[in-house]
Design an enzyme around this catalytic site. Structure first.
Site, PDB file in Angstrom:
ATOM      1  N   SER A  56     -26.668  13.189  49.056  1.00 33.21           N
ATOM      2  CA  SER A  56     -25.451  12.377  49.008  1.00 33.21           C
ATOM      3  C   SER A  56     -25.052  11.933  50.406  1.00 33.21           C
ATOM      4  O   SER A  56     -25.266  12.661  51.393  1.00 33.21           O
ATOM      5  CB  SER A  56     -24.333  13.242  48.413  1.00 33.21           C
ATOM      6  OG  SER A  56     -23.080  12.635  48.595  1.00 33.21           O
ATOM      7  N   TYR A  70     -19.092  21.368  48.160  1.00 32.06           N
ATOM      8  CA  TYR A  70     -20.092  20.545  47.480  1.00 32.06           C
ATOM      9  C   TYR A  70     -21.016  19.881  48.506  1.00 32.06           C
ATOM     10  O   TYR A  70     -22.241  19.923  48.388  1.00 32.06           O
ATOM     11  CB  TYR A  70     -19.397  19.472  46.616  1.00 32.06           C
ATOM     12  CG  TYR A  70     -20.344  18.367  46.202  1.00 32.06           C
ATOM     13  CD1 TYR A  70     -21.318  18.573  45.240  1.00 32.06           C
ATOM     14  CD2 TYR A  70     -20.290  17.101  46.825  1.00 32.06           C
ATOM     15  CE1 TYR A  70     -22.206  17.562  44.891  1.00 32.06           C
ATOM     16  CE2 TYR A  70     -21.166  16.102  46.482  1.00 32.06           C
ATOM     17  CZ  TYR A  70     -22.127  16.335  45.512  1.00 32.06           C
ATOM     18  OH  TYR A  70     -23.012  15.337  45.177  1.00 32.06           O
ATOM     19  N   LYS A  73     -25.340  20.221  49.467  1.00 35.42           N
ATOM     20  CA  LYS A  73     -26.338  19.153  49.650  1.00 35.42           C
ATOM     21  C   LYS A  73     -26.988  19.279  51.029  1.00 35.42           C
ATOM     22  O   LYS A  73     -28.205  19.133  51.177  1.00 35.42           O
ATOM     23  CB  LYS A  73     -25.683  17.771  49.503  1.00 35.42           C
ATOM     24  CG  LYS A  73     -25.161  17.483  48.107  1.00 35.42           C
ATOM     25  CD  LYS A  73     -26.269  17.405  47.092  1.00 35.42           C
ATOM     26  CE  LYS A  73     -25.779  17.165  45.679  1.00 35.42           C
ATOM     27  NZ  LYS A  73     -26.800  17.325  44.649  1.00 35.42           N
ATOM     28  N   ASN A 109     -13.119  10.060  40.519  1.00 34.25           N
ATOM     29  CA  ASN A 109     -13.716   8.918  41.229  1.00 34.25           C
ATOM     30  C   ASN A 109     -13.054   7.616  40.802  1.00 34.25           C
ATOM     31  O   ASN A 109     -12.491   7.505  39.718  1.00 34.25           O
ATOM     32  CB  ASN A 109     -15.222   8.867  40.997  1.00 34.25           C
ATOM     33  CG  ASN A 109     -15.927  10.073  41.584  1.00 34.25           C
ATOM     34  OD1 ASN A 109     -16.449  10.900  40.853  1.00 34.25           O
ATOM     35  ND2 ASN A 109     -15.916  10.197  42.895  1.00 34.25           N
ATOM     36  N   ARG A 151     -16.019   1.527  50.687  1.00 30.61           N
ATOM     37  CA  ARG A 151     -17.198   2.317  50.319  1.00 30.61           C
ATOM     38  C   ARG A 151     -18.343   1.386  49.923  1.00 30.61           C
ATOM     39  O   ARG A 151     -18.143   0.218  49.580  1.00 30.61           O
ATOM     40  CB  ARG A 151     -16.893   3.221  49.105  1.00 30.61           C
ATOM     41  CG  ARG A 151     -15.794   4.235  49.330  1.00 30.61           C
ATOM     42  CD  ARG A 151     -16.219   5.353  50.271  1.00 30.61           C
ATOM     43  NE  ARG A 151     -15.176   6.345  50.440  1.00 30.61           N
ATOM     44  CZ  ARG A 151     -14.165   6.249  51.310  1.00 30.61           C
ATOM     45  NH1 ARG A 151     -14.059   5.197  52.104  1.00 30.61           N
ATOM     46  NH2 ARG A 151     -13.272   7.213  51.409  1.00 30.61           N
TER      47      ARG A 151
HETATM   48  P1  NAD Z   1     -23.878  14.593  36.229  1.00 34.92           P
HETATM   49  O1  NAD Z   1     -22.931  15.756  36.236  1.00 34.92           O
HETATM   50  O2  NAD Z   1     -23.655  13.520  35.225  1.00 34.92           O
HETATM   51  O3  NAD Z   1     -25.388  15.125  36.085  1.00 34.92           O
HETATM   52  C1  NAD Z   1     -25.782  16.404  36.526  1.00 34.92           C
HETATM   53  C2  NAD Z   1     -26.470  17.095  35.352  1.00 34.92           C
HETATM   54  O4  NAD Z   1     -26.953  18.374  35.791  1.00 34.92           O
HETATM   55  C3  NAD Z   1     -25.545  17.340  34.166  1.00 34.92           C
HETATM   56  O5  NAD Z   1     -26.162  16.845  32.997  1.00 34.92           O
HETATM   57  C4  NAD Z   1     -25.396  18.853  34.125  1.00 34.92           C
HETATM   58  O6  NAD Z   1     -25.225  19.323  32.811  1.00 34.92           O
HETATM   59  C5  NAD Z   1     -26.711  19.307  34.752  1.00 34.92           C
HETATM   60  N1  NAD Z   1     -26.717  20.631  35.393  1.00 34.92           N
HETATM   61  C6  NAD Z   1     -25.877  21.102  36.346  1.00 34.92           C
HETATM   62  N2  NAD Z   1     -26.245  22.345  36.712  1.00 34.92           N
HETATM   63  C7  NAD Z   1     -27.355  22.648  35.989  1.00 34.92           C
HETATM   64  C8  NAD Z   1     -28.210  23.780  35.933  1.00 34.92           C
HETATM   65  N3  NAD Z   1     -27.987  24.875  36.678  1.00 34.92           N
HETATM   66  N4  NAD Z   1     -29.268  23.749  35.082  1.00 34.92           N
HETATM   67  C9  NAD Z   1     -29.499  22.658  34.306  1.00 34.92           C
HETATM   68  N5  NAD Z   1     -28.721  21.569  34.316  1.00 34.92           N
HETATM   69  C10 NAD Z   1     -27.663  21.568  35.150  1.00 34.92           C
HETATM   70  O7  NAD Z   1     -23.875  13.999  37.716  1.00 34.92           O
HETATM   71  P2  NAD Z   1     -24.513  12.662  38.293  1.00 34.92           P
HETATM   72  O8  NAD Z   1     -23.406  11.829  38.795  1.00 34.92           O
HETATM   73  O9  NAD Z   1     -25.511  12.091  37.365  1.00 34.92           O
HETATM   74  O10 NAD Z   1     -25.237  13.280  39.580  1.00 34.92           O
HETATM   75  C11 NAD Z   1     -26.595  13.683  39.567  1.00 34.92           C
HETATM   76  C12 NAD Z   1     -26.928  14.287  40.918  1.00 34.92           C
HETATM   77  O11 NAD Z   1     -26.657  13.322  41.941  1.00 34.92           O
HETATM   78  C13 NAD Z   1     -26.085  15.512  41.259  1.00 34.92           C
HETATM   79  O12 NAD Z   1     -26.895  16.426  41.957  1.00 34.92           O
HETATM   80  C14 NAD Z   1     -25.017  14.953  42.182  1.00 34.92           C
HETATM   81  O13 NAD Z   1     -24.531  15.924  43.079  1.00 34.92           O
HETATM   82  C15 NAD Z   1     -25.789  13.872  42.912  1.00 34.92           C
HETATM   83  N6  NAD Z   1     -24.934  12.805  43.455  1.00 34.92           N
HETATM   84  C16 NAD Z   1     -24.043  12.167  42.624  1.00 34.92           C
HETATM   85  C17 NAD Z   1     -23.219  11.171  43.143  1.00 34.92           C
HETATM   86  C18 NAD Z   1     -22.205  10.478  42.278  1.00 34.92           C
HETATM   87  O14 NAD Z   1     -21.258   9.902  42.830  1.00 34.92           O
HETATM   88  N7  NAD Z   1     -22.330  10.477  40.955  1.00 34.92           N
HETATM   89  C19 NAD Z   1     -23.332  10.817  44.499  1.00 34.92           C
HETATM   90  C20 NAD Z   1     -24.252  11.477  45.312  1.00 34.92           C
HETATM   91  C21 NAD Z   1     -25.040  12.478  44.761  1.00 34.92           C
HETATM   92  C1  WQD Z   2     -13.671   5.868  46.472  1.00 40.98           C
HETATM   93  C2  WQD Z   2     -12.464   5.193  47.129  1.00 40.98           C
HETATM   94  C3  WQD Z   2     -10.628   6.688  47.508  1.00 40.98           C
HETATM   95  C4  WQD Z   2      -9.753   7.431  43.270  1.00 40.98           C
HETATM   96  C5  WQD Z   2     -17.192  10.716  46.239  1.00 40.98           C
HETATM   97  C6  WQD Z   2     -17.754  11.967  46.849  1.00 40.98           C
HETATM   98  C7  WQD Z   2     -19.127  11.704  47.399  1.00 40.98           C
HETATM   99  C8  WQD Z   2     -20.042  11.089  46.338  1.00 40.98           C
HETATM  100  C9  WQD Z   2     -19.416   9.906  45.696  1.00 40.98           C
HETATM  101  C10 WQD Z   2     -21.251  12.880  45.290  1.00 40.98           C
HETATM  102  C11 WQD Z   2     -11.812   6.043  48.219  1.00 40.98           C
HETATM  103  C12 WQD Z   2     -10.253   5.626  46.504  1.00 40.98           C
HETATM  104  C13 WQD Z   2     -10.296   6.967  44.450  1.00 40.98           C
HETATM  105  C14 WQD Z   2      -8.422   7.035  42.953  1.00 40.98           C
HETATM  106  C15 WQD Z   2      -8.335   5.731  44.972  1.00 40.98           C
HETATM  107  N1  WQD Z   2     -20.319  12.016  45.279  1.00 40.98           N
HETATM  108  N2  WQD Z   2      -9.625   6.129  45.280  1.00 40.98           N
HETATM  109  N3  WQD Z   2      -7.782   6.189  43.812  1.00 40.98           N
HETATM  110  O1  WQD Z   2     -14.608   9.805  47.776  1.00 40.98           O
HETATM  111  O2  WQD Z   2     -16.053   7.804  48.417  1.00 40.98           O
HETATM  112  O3  WQD Z   2     -17.077   9.726  47.257  1.00 40.98           O
HETATM  113  O4  WQD Z   2     -18.095  10.242  45.224  1.00 40.98           O
HETATM  114  O5  WQD Z   2     -22.032  13.146  46.153  1.00 40.98           O
HETATM  115  O6  WQD Z   2     -19.596  12.939  47.837  1.00 40.98           O
HETATM  116  O7  WQD Z   2     -16.875  12.409  47.895  1.00 40.98           O
HETATM  117  O8  WQD Z   2     -15.576   8.262  45.981  1.00 40.98           O
HETATM  118  O9  WQD Z   2     -14.734   7.212  43.937  1.00 40.98           O
HETATM  119  O10 WQD Z   2     -13.592   9.296  44.774  1.00 40.98           O
HETATM  120  O11 WQD Z   2     -13.311   7.171  46.046  1.00 40.98           O
HETATM  121  O12 WQD Z   2      -7.706   4.979  45.710  1.00 40.98           O
HETATM  122  O13 WQD Z   2      -7.864   7.450  41.924  1.00 40.98           O
HETATM  123  O14 WQD Z   2     -11.442   5.019  46.123  1.00 40.98           O
HETATM  124  O15 WQD Z   2      -9.552   6.997  48.362  1.00 40.98           O
HETATM  125  O16 WQD Z   2     -11.358   5.155  49.213  1.00 40.98           O
HETATM  126  P1  WQD Z   2     -15.732   8.909  47.473  1.00 40.98           P
HETATM  127  P2  WQD Z   2     -14.298   8.025  45.084  1.00 40.98           P
END
Ligand code: NAD
Ligand code: WQD
Length: 338
Positions: free
Chosen positions: A124, A149, A153, A199, A231
Site C-alpha cells: 500500500s 495497519y 505492510k 473510505n 489522492r
Molecule cells: P478486502 O477486505 O475486501 O479483501 C481481503 C480479503 O482477505 C477478505 O476477503 C478477507 O475475508 C480475507 N482475509 C483476511 N484475513 C484472512 C486470513 N487470515 N485468511 C484468509 N482470508 C483472509 O480488502 P481489499 O480492499 O480487497 O484489499 C485486498 C488487499 O489489498 C489487502 O491486503 C489490503 O490491505 C490491500 N490494500 C487495499 C487497499 C484499499 O484501499 N482497498 C489499498 C492498499 C492495499
Molecule cells: C481519501 C480522502 C480523506 C472519508 C486509505 C488508507 C490507505 C489505503 C487507501 C489501504 C482523504 C477524505 C474520506 C470521508 C473525507 N488503504 N475523506 N470524508 O485515507 O487516502 O487511504 O485507503 O492500504 O492505507 O489510509 O483514503 O478514502 O479514507 O480518504 O473527506 O468520509 O477523502 O480526508 O482526503 P486514504 P480515504
C-alpha cells in the site's frame, strides 16, 4: 498459469480473478470470509462464465494451506489476504499484526515447502508515511507509518525482500496500491464494506443512495487546489489488470521489485463529489468537517516504473470510476446480501 489468490473473495481480488481468467489463467481461491462473502465468488463465476475452485480456510492455518498446495499445482500466488481498516488497526493492533504477519509467514513457508517461489503482494502507498514530496517514487525513503495497519505492510515488505535475498530463485513483486475505487462494469461485483464506510467513495455512494445523511469533508484548509485532500484514485479494474501484468513479470524474472499502482493524477475530495454528481445525476450533500487525524495534503504516485517494467498503465478515468461505483451501489443496495 494456475494462480492462488489468498483473500480471493475480497474487493480487489474478485476483480483480479475476473481479469486473470480473461487472460487465460486458472485461479484457486482461499478466504476465511472474515471480510467477504462466498456470493462474491459466485458472481465472479457468473461474469467469467467459468467456475472458481475455492477453499474456506485461514491463511494462518498451516495444515489447511498445505492441503491446498498438495491438491493443486500452484505456479504463483497473489497474497491479498489481510485486515485493512486503518482506524480499527489503532484500536486492536495485535489482531492486525497477528493476522497480516502470520498469514504471510505461513503462506511463504508453505510455498517454499512446495517449491512455489512466485509471489505478488498487496502492499500500500501507506508505507510511504507522511510524504516530503509528491509524486511518490518507489526508491523514496519510507520514514515510518502512521498506524499499525501500515506497519504490517511495511514489515511484510521487509520480510519478503529478505526471503528473496536468502534465496534468489524467488520472484516477489510488492505492489503499492494507491486509492482503489470503482467496480466491475457489469455492476455485479464491487466494494462491500461492513458497517459505516471509512473510505471516501463507499461513503459517497451510501450518501447518494440515501443510506447516510451527508458526507463530512475532512478539512478544506489543505495546501491543495481547493483546500480538500488530494489522492491518486485508481479504478479497481485497472488495478486488477496490473496484477495480471505482475504475474507475467514474476514468471519471467527473479528478484524483488517494489511497484506503485496508481494513475499519477491527484484529485481532491470535492473533485470526486462534483464528478460523481455530474455523471450520475444524483446529489451528494456534504458539510465541511475538521481534518481527520493522520491525513496528509496530497498523495499520488509516480507510475513510471509500472509502465517500464510491467508495460501497464491505468486507462480508466475519474468519470468511469464514479459511474461504475454508482452502478454497483444502486444495483446492490445491500451489497452481496439479498
Ligand atoms: P478486502 O477486505 O475486501 O479483501 C481481503 C480479503 O482477505 C477478505 O476477503 C478477507 O475475508 C480475507 N482475509 C483476511 N484475513 C484472512 C486470513 N487470515 N485468511 C484468509 N482470508 C483472509 O480488502 P481489499 O480492499 O480487497 O484489499 C485486498 C488487499 O489489498 C489487502 O491486503 C489490503 O490491505 C490491500 N490494500 C487495499 C487497499 C484499499 O484501499 N482497498 C489499498 C492498499 C492495499
Ligand atoms: C481519501 C480522502 C480523506 C472519508 C486509505 C488508507 C490507505 C489505503 C487507501 C489501504 C482523504 C477524505 C474520506 C470521508 C473525507 N488503504 N475523506 N470524508 O485515507 O487516502 O487511504 O485507503 O492500504 O492505507 O489510509 O483514503 O478514502 O479514507 O480518504 O473527506 O468520509 O477523502 O480526508 O482526503 P486514504 P480515504
Amino acid at each position: 498459469m494456475n494462480i492462488l489468490l489468498t483473500g480471493g473473495a475480497g474487493y480487489i481480488a474478485t476483480h483480479t480473478c475476473v481479469e486473470l481468467m480473461k487472460a487465460g489463467h486458472d485461479v484457486v481461491v482461499v478466504d476465511n470470509y472474515v471480510n467477504s462473502q462466498p456470493e462474491a465468488l459466485r458472481r465472479v463465476e457468473e461474469i467469467a462464465g467459468r467456475s472458481v475452485k475455492s477453499y474456506e480456510a485461514d491463511c494462518c492455518d498451516a495444515s489447511a494451506m498445505n492441503r491446498i498446495f498438495d491438491e493443486n499445482r500452484i505456479d504463483a500466488v497473489i497474497h491479498f489476504a489481510g485486515l485493512k481498516a486503518v482506524g480499527e488497526s489503532v484500536h486492536i493492533p495485535l489482531r492486525y499484526y497477528r493476522n497480516n504477519l502470520d498469514s504471510t509467514l505461513t503462506l511463504c513457508e508453505t510455498m517454499a515447502a512446495h517449491g512455489c517461489k512466485r509471489l505478488v503482494f498487496s502492499s500500500s502507498a501507506t508505507v510511504y508515511g507522511v510524504p516530503d514530496e509528491v509524486p511518490l517514487r518507489e526508491d523514496m525513503f519510507c520514514k515510518g507509518c502512521t498506524n499499525p495497519y501500515g506497519w504490517t505492510k511495511y514489515m511484510i515488505e521487509k520480510i519478503l525482500s529478505g526471503v528473496v535475498e536468502a534465496d534468489p530463485e524467488w520472484s516477489v513483486v510488492l505492489l503499492r496500491y494507491f486509492n482503489p475505487i470503482g467496480a466491475h462494469e457489469s455492476g455485479r461485483i464491487g466494494e462491500n464494506p461492513n458497517g459505516i464506510p471509512n473510505n471516501l467513495m463507499p461513503y459517497i455512494t451510501k450518501v447518494a443512495a440515501g443510506q447516510l445523511k451527508q458526507l463530512s469533508v475532512f478539512g478544506n484548509d489543505y495546501d491543495t487546489h481547493d483546500g480538500t485532500g488530494v489522492r491518486d484514485y485508481i479504478h479497481v479494474v485497472d488495478l486488477a489488470r496490473g496484477h495480471v501484468s505482475a504475474c507475467d513479470y514474476a514468471a519471467q524474472h527473479t528478484g524483488c521489485e517494489i511497484i506503485n499502482l496508481g494513475t499519477g493524477v491527484g484529485y481532491s475530495v470535492l473533485d470526486i463529489v462534483n464528478t460523481f454528481e455530474r455523471v450520475n445525476h444524483v446529489p451528494v450533500p456534504y458539510v465541511i468537517a475538521p481534518r481527520r487525524p493522520g491525513d496528509v495534503d496530497a498523495c499520488y504516485a509516480d507510475p513510471g516504473k509500472a509502465e517500464r517494467l510491467l508495460g501497464w498503465k491505468a486507462e480508466k478515468n475519474l468519470e468511469d470510476m464514479c459511474r461504475d461505483s454508482w452502478r454497483w451501489q444502486s444495483g446492490n443496495p445491500n451489497g452481496y446480501q439479498a
